[in-house]
Design a protein around this motif. Sequence first.
Motif, PDB file in Angstrom:
ATOM      1  N   UNK A  48      17.526  15.378 -15.699  1.00 19.49           N
ATOM      2  CA  UNK A  48      18.145  14.376 -16.566  1.00 19.49           C
ATOM      3  C   UNK A  48      17.960  12.976 -16.011  1.00 19.49           C
ATOM      4  N   UNK A  49      17.884  12.035 -16.911  1.00 19.27           N
ATOM      5  CA  UNK A  49      17.766  10.640 -16.526  1.00 19.27           C
ATOM      6  C   UNK A  49      19.087  10.183 -15.921  1.00 19.27           C
ATOM      7  N   UNK A  50      19.018   9.621 -14.739  1.00 24.30           N
ATOM      8  CA  UNK A  50      20.226   9.152 -14.059  1.00 24.30           C
ATOM      9  C   UNK A  50      20.484   7.700 -14.453  1.00 24.30           C
ATOM     10  N   UNK A  51      21.627   7.480 -15.067  1.00 26.82           N
ATOM     11  CA  UNK A  51      21.937   6.169 -15.637  1.00 26.82           C
ATOM     12  C   UNK A  51      23.194   5.605 -14.997  1.00 26.82           C
ATOM     13  N   UNK A 114      25.470  10.075 -16.215  1.00 25.44           N
ATOM     14  CA  UNK A 114      25.958   8.860 -15.591  1.00 25.44           C
ATOM     15  C   UNK A 114      26.136   9.072 -14.091  1.00 25.44           C
ATOM     16  N   UNK A 115      25.677   8.117 -13.320  1.00 26.04           N
ATOM     17  CA  UNK A 115      25.866   8.160 -11.875  1.00 26.04           C
ATOM     18  C   UNK A 115      26.724   6.971 -11.464  1.00 26.04           C
ATOM     19  N   UNK A 116      27.579   7.193 -10.485  1.00 26.75           N
ATOM     20  CA  UNK A 116      28.472   6.132 -10.031  1.00 26.75           C
ATOM     21  C   UNK A 116      27.837   5.253  -8.959  1.00 26.75           C
ATOM     22  N   UNK A 121      20.261   5.389  -9.475  1.00 28.29           N
ATOM     23  CA  UNK A 121      19.986   5.273 -10.906  1.00 28.29           C
ATOM     24  C   UNK A 121      18.497   5.105 -11.202  1.00 28.29           C
ATOM     25  N   UNK A 122      18.069   5.754 -12.291  1.00 29.74           N
ATOM     26  CA  UNK A 122      16.732   5.528 -12.835  1.00 29.74           C
ATOM     27  C   UNK A 122      16.734   4.361 -13.816  1.00 29.74           C
ATOM     28  N   UNK A 123      17.880   4.156 -14.458  1.00 29.52           N
ATOM     29  CA  UNK A 123      18.012   3.082 -15.441  1.00 29.52           C
ATOM     30  C   UNK A 123      19.446   2.571 -15.426  1.00 29.52           C
ATOM     31  N   UNK A 124      19.615   1.360 -15.965  1.00 31.93           N
ATOM     32  CA  UNK A 124      20.925   0.713 -15.980  1.00 31.93           C
ATOM     33  C   UNK A 124      21.288   0.395 -17.430  1.00 31.93           C
ATOM     34  N   UNK A 125      22.420   0.941 -17.874  1.00 32.14           N
ATOM     35  CA  UNK A 125      22.866   0.736 -19.255  1.00 32.14           C
ATOM     36  C   UNK A 125      23.885  -0.400 -19.292  1.00 32.14           C
ATOM     37  N   UNK A 174      16.801  -2.189 -17.211  1.00 34.37           N
ATOM     38  CA  UNK A 174      18.101  -2.343 -17.866  1.00 34.37           C
ATOM     39  C   UNK A 174      17.956  -2.099 -19.363  1.00 34.37           C
ATOM     40  N   UNK A 175      18.890  -1.336 -19.913  1.00 28.78           N
ATOM     41  CA  UNK A 175      18.831  -0.922 -21.314  1.00 28.78           C
ATOM     42  C   UNK A 175      19.896  -1.669 -22.108  1.00 28.78           C
TER      43      UNK A 175
END
Length: 306
Positions: A48-51, A114-116, A121-125, A174-175
């Motif tokens: 899974x994508x870590x966000x 979601x990662x804390x 993180x792979x991406x930042x929301x 960043x998304x």
Amino acid sequence: MYEKVILTFIFVFLLIISYSIFIGTLDIRSYFYQSPTLQPAPCKPDPPLRVYMYDLPPRFNVGMITRRNTSESPVTVRDFPRWPGNWGLKKQHSVEYWMMGSLLHDGDGGEAVRVSDPELADAFFVPFFSSLSFNTHGHTMTDPATEIDRKLQVDLMEFLKKSKYWQRSKGRDHVFPMTHPNAFRFLRNQLNDTIQVVVDFGRYPKGMSNLNKDVVSPYVHVVDSYTDDEPQDPYEIRSTLLFFRGRTFRKDEGIVRAKLMGILSGYSDVHYERSVATGANIKAQETHHHLVAFLMPLRVTVFQSL
């Protein structure tokens, strides 16, 4: 005489061998060693994508839904509000709400988790409801409330530019969900390198939004799904093959939609109607859904852009 024939034969033979090796029909290496038999590796699901989701005060997101909440504490899964059932057309641009809710709930088996720890993180929301901000604060583009929309954008960019993770990538990982064409309209040129979740590229230059980096998302449908089919094969009782009710003249005078109307207008089982999205029209559309086999989602990028 015989020597010439033998030499000619040898020459032709060598020529054929060389030509076969050159075009790949004969692999000379296979005579010297045998390559190990390779078994196909079993398919593994992609991780899974870590966000990492920024913790923003509610005024940037759900505070526009529950305006009585004046807290500056970021929303949690326990106080994440339900989407209002009477908001009609605003739901069309609510992708930002559902994306944030998905990360908050962080269900098992999802494609993004979601990662804390931002280091993982792979991406930042960025959970700024830019579309809802426009619909809430700047819809007329002239009233004083428009300044609230501008202020939120200014404050957000000041916050992000202090983040080392923004500075590290210049925002490339960043998304930003921006499904309304006027979302983030004051400072959008500062997001040229970011990943934008859009529904079309009709109002922005290619350097700002393009398929090389952005994600095209469909509008959220404003009409609830029809789930009360009783017959075993409900399609058999439906009298309408294709259904569309909406704007037929938009960007560039609606070239594609006008052509579709000309092509489909001669079919009795196709409903193609020019209309606008009002509360009354949305209610009227709900009554047709149980008679429709397929809805025509003309909000796809190509139709919006042409």
